[in-house]
Enzyme design. Structure first.
Site, PDB file in Angstrom:
ATOM      1  N   HIS A 299       0.424  50.562 -24.387  1.00  0.00           N
ATOM      2  CA  HIS A 299      -0.878  50.031 -23.971  1.00  0.00           C
ATOM      3  C   HIS A 299      -1.143  48.687 -24.651  1.00  0.00           C
ATOM      4  CE1 HIS A 299      -1.709  54.144 -22.553  1.00  0.00           C
ATOM      5  NE2 HIS A 299      -2.619  53.590 -21.778  1.00  0.00           N
TER       6      HIS A 299
ATOM      7  N   LYS B  39      -6.353  48.781 -27.629  1.00  0.00           N
ATOM      8  CA  LYS B  39      -6.555  50.244 -27.582  1.00  0.00           C
ATOM      9  C   LYS B  39      -6.627  50.796 -29.009  1.00  0.00           C
ATOM     10  CE  LYS B  39      -5.054  54.472 -25.324  1.00  0.00           C
ATOM     11  NZ  LYS B  39      -6.420  54.844 -24.951  1.00  0.00           N
TER      12      LYS B  39
HETATM   13  P1  NAD Z   1     -14.356  48.399 -24.021  1.00  0.00           P
HETATM   14  O1  NAD Z   1     -14.491  48.330 -25.503  1.00  0.00           O
HETATM   15  O2  NAD Z   1     -13.938  47.175 -23.278  1.00  0.00           O
HETATM   16  O3  NAD Z   1     -15.737  48.883 -23.378  1.00  0.00           O
HETATM   17  C1  NAD Z   1     -16.565  49.866 -23.924  1.00  0.00           C
HETATM   18  C2  NAD Z   1     -17.990  49.439 -23.654  1.00  0.00           C
HETATM   19  O4  NAD Z   1     -18.861  50.504 -24.030  1.00  0.00           O
HETATM   20  C3  NAD Z   1     -18.407  48.205 -24.485  1.00  0.00           C
HETATM   21  O5  NAD Z   1     -18.951  47.230 -23.611  1.00  0.00           O
HETATM   22  C4  NAD Z   1     -19.438  48.762 -25.443  1.00  0.00           C
HETATM   23  O6  NAD Z   1     -20.453  47.812 -25.774  1.00  0.00           O
HETATM   24  C5  NAD Z   1     -20.000  49.917 -24.633  1.00  0.00           C
HETATM   25  N1  NAD Z   1     -20.705  50.903 -25.437  1.00  0.00           N
HETATM   26  C6  NAD Z   1     -20.333  51.444 -26.631  1.00  0.00           C
HETATM   27  N2  NAD Z   1     -21.290  52.277 -27.076  1.00  0.00           N
HETATM   28  C7  NAD Z   1     -22.263  52.291 -26.139  1.00  0.00           C
HETATM   29  C8  NAD Z   1     -23.519  52.956 -26.031  1.00  0.00           C
HETATM   30  N3  NAD Z   1     -23.951  53.774 -27.001  1.00  0.00           N
HETATM   31  N4  NAD Z   1     -24.263  52.750 -24.919  1.00  0.00           N
HETATM   32  C9  NAD Z   1     -23.828  51.913 -23.953  1.00  0.00           C
HETATM   33  N5  NAD Z   1     -22.666  51.236 -24.012  1.00  0.00           N
HETATM   34  C10 NAD Z   1     -21.904  51.420 -25.101  1.00  0.00           C
HETATM   35  O7  NAD Z   1     -13.372  49.616 -23.760  1.00  0.00           O
HETATM   36  P2  NAD Z   1     -12.615  49.990 -22.386  1.00  0.00           P
HETATM   37  O8  NAD Z   1     -11.238  49.441 -22.411  1.00  0.00           O
HETATM   38  O9  NAD Z   1     -13.502  49.714 -21.213  1.00  0.00           O
HETATM   39  O10 NAD Z   1     -12.431  51.579 -22.588  1.00  0.00           O
HETATM   40  C11 NAD Z   1     -13.546  52.420 -22.780  1.00  0.00           C
HETATM   41  C12 NAD Z   1     -13.058  53.865 -22.935  1.00  0.00           C
HETATM   42  O11 NAD Z   1     -12.456  54.309 -21.714  1.00  0.00           O
HETATM   43  C13 NAD Z   1     -11.982  54.065 -24.017  1.00  0.00           C
HETATM   44  O12 NAD Z   1     -12.196  55.317 -24.648  1.00  0.00           O
HETATM   45  C14 NAD Z   1     -10.684  54.076 -23.231  1.00  0.00           C
HETATM   46  O13 NAD Z   1      -9.637  54.782 -23.872  1.00  0.00           O
HETATM   47  C15 NAD Z   1     -11.154  54.831 -21.993  1.00  0.00           C
HETATM   48  N6  NAD Z   1     -10.330  54.649 -20.778  1.00  0.00           N
HETATM   49  C16 NAD Z   1     -10.111  55.769 -20.042  1.00  0.00           C
HETATM   50  C17 NAD Z   1      -9.425  55.693 -18.846  1.00  0.00           C
HETATM   51  C18 NAD Z   1      -9.300  56.940 -17.990  1.00  0.00           C
HETATM   52  O14 NAD Z   1      -8.747  56.873 -16.873  1.00  0.00           O
HETATM   53  N7  NAD Z   1      -9.847  58.086 -18.433  1.00  0.00           N
HETATM   54  C19 NAD Z   1      -8.913  54.459 -18.411  1.00  0.00           C
HETATM   55  C20 NAD Z   1      -9.143  53.324 -19.196  1.00  0.00           C
HETATM   56  C21 NAD Z   1      -9.875  53.421 -20.382  1.00  0.00           C
END
Ligand code: NAD
Length: 268
Positions: free
Chosen positions: A156, A160
């Site tokens: 990744h 991450k």
């Molecule tokens: P990122 O850091 O780019 O985005 C996360 C966002 O959440 C940020 O903008 C942050 O400000 C916001 N956030 C954090 N706490 C918050 C709160 N209390 N209220 C509102 N917003 C809040 O991360 P990302 O790459 O978008 O990934 C996010 C999550 O999704 C990670 O855990 C990642 O592993 C997961 N993910 C899962 C899949 C899947 O298919 N299940 C795919 C991609 C990413």
């Protein structure tokens, strides 16, 4: 009538993809977008943040403000935030699609407990291709059994924060449960130094973090003389976003309970 969807973490990498995927989905509409209260983007238009033009949905810093404006929340944020959002949704009767990964067992149990009062769809990977791979892994493990060494490799992007990926762990779970093994007992996370010979029933995990890799996973079944590799490569986060929106539309028809992407795709 359109399913009303809210996105938390709306300014994040996945949040922006989700906003675009909802805008392109038929039968769904983005009606609320939430970010951290201290985000400098509160009040900005969600569509503009996602780079797809104005949608008339301003970012808010508190989910409580918009609870009556959506049917299903899609949450790809961070474990503590998702745990809280699941509790709030359960109390208000809103459904929730959970994409966040990296939960502690206690956090995961707390999110799952919300499914006693509302519908929850939780998956470590929402892409259709990966969920098909889960099915193929089950078949491979059934056919190849204990004759092969099983190793899981994942790569990744550099941002991450958890390892191995939730998807790699889910792949390990599928293979272990098909073979009647307990993943906690047989998993080997990385190797270094004098490791000794490989225990026959081990399931090994190797992790790479580099550049902008969206998500690669390979499960290797290696025997004497041949090996089978089942590989999935995501080239855009849109694969996860489209799957999550599909899950949200499917979940809108459920009352309560815990579901995953295999349920959504009818693979069970
Ligand atoms: P990122 O850091 O780019 O985005 C996360 C966002 O959440 C940020 O903008 C942050 O400000 C916001 N956030 C954090 N706490 C918050 C709160 N209390 N209220 C509102 N917003 C809040 O991360 P990302 O790459 O978008 O990934 C996010 C999550 O999704 C990670 O855990 C990642 O592993 C997961 N993910 C899962 C899949 C899947 O298919 N299940 C795919 C991609 C990413």
């Amino acid at each position: 009538m359109n399913i009303r969807i809210a996105v938390t973490g709306a300014a994040g990498r996945m949040g922006k993809m989700l906003i675009e995927a909802i805008a392109n989905a038929s039968g769904a509409q983005l009606t609320a977008a939430i970010e951290r209260p201290d985000s400098g983007l509160i009040g900005a238009d969600a569509g503009e943040i996602a780079g797809i033009g104005k949608l008339g949905v301003p970012l808010v810093g508190d989910i409580e403000q918009v609870l009556d404006q959506f049917d299903v929340l899609i949450d790809f944020t961070a474990p503590a935030a998702t745990q809280l959002n699941a509790q709030i949704c359960a109390r208000a009767g809103n459904k929730i699609v959970v994409g966040t990964t990296g939960f502690t067992p206690e956090q995961k149990a707390a999110v799952i407990s919300s499914s006693g009062t509302t519908a929850v769809c939780m998956a470590s990977n929402f892409s259709t291709g990966v969920n098909l791979c889960f099915k193929l892994l089950e078949l491979a493990a059934q056919v190849l059994g204990d004759d092969v060494d099983i190793e899981i490799y994942e790569a990744h992007h550099r941002h991450k924060v958890d390892a191995p990926s939730g998807t790699a762990l889910s792949m390990g779970e599928v293979v272990a449960s098909t073979l009647g093994r307990n993943l906690k007992e047989v998993a080997v996370y990385g190797r270094e130094g004098q490791t000794g010979v490989r225990p026959q029933k081990a399931i090994g995990f190797a992790t790479v973090r580099a550049g902008d890799i969206v998500g690669d996973h390979t499960v290797m079944f290696a025997a004497e003389g041949e090996r089978v590799e089942i590989t999935h490569k995501a080239s855009s986060r849109m694969a996860f976003a489209r799957g999550a929106v599909r899950a949200a539309c499917w979940l809108a028809g459920k009352d309560k309970g815990l579901f995953d992407m295999q349920d959504v795709l009818g693979l069970k």
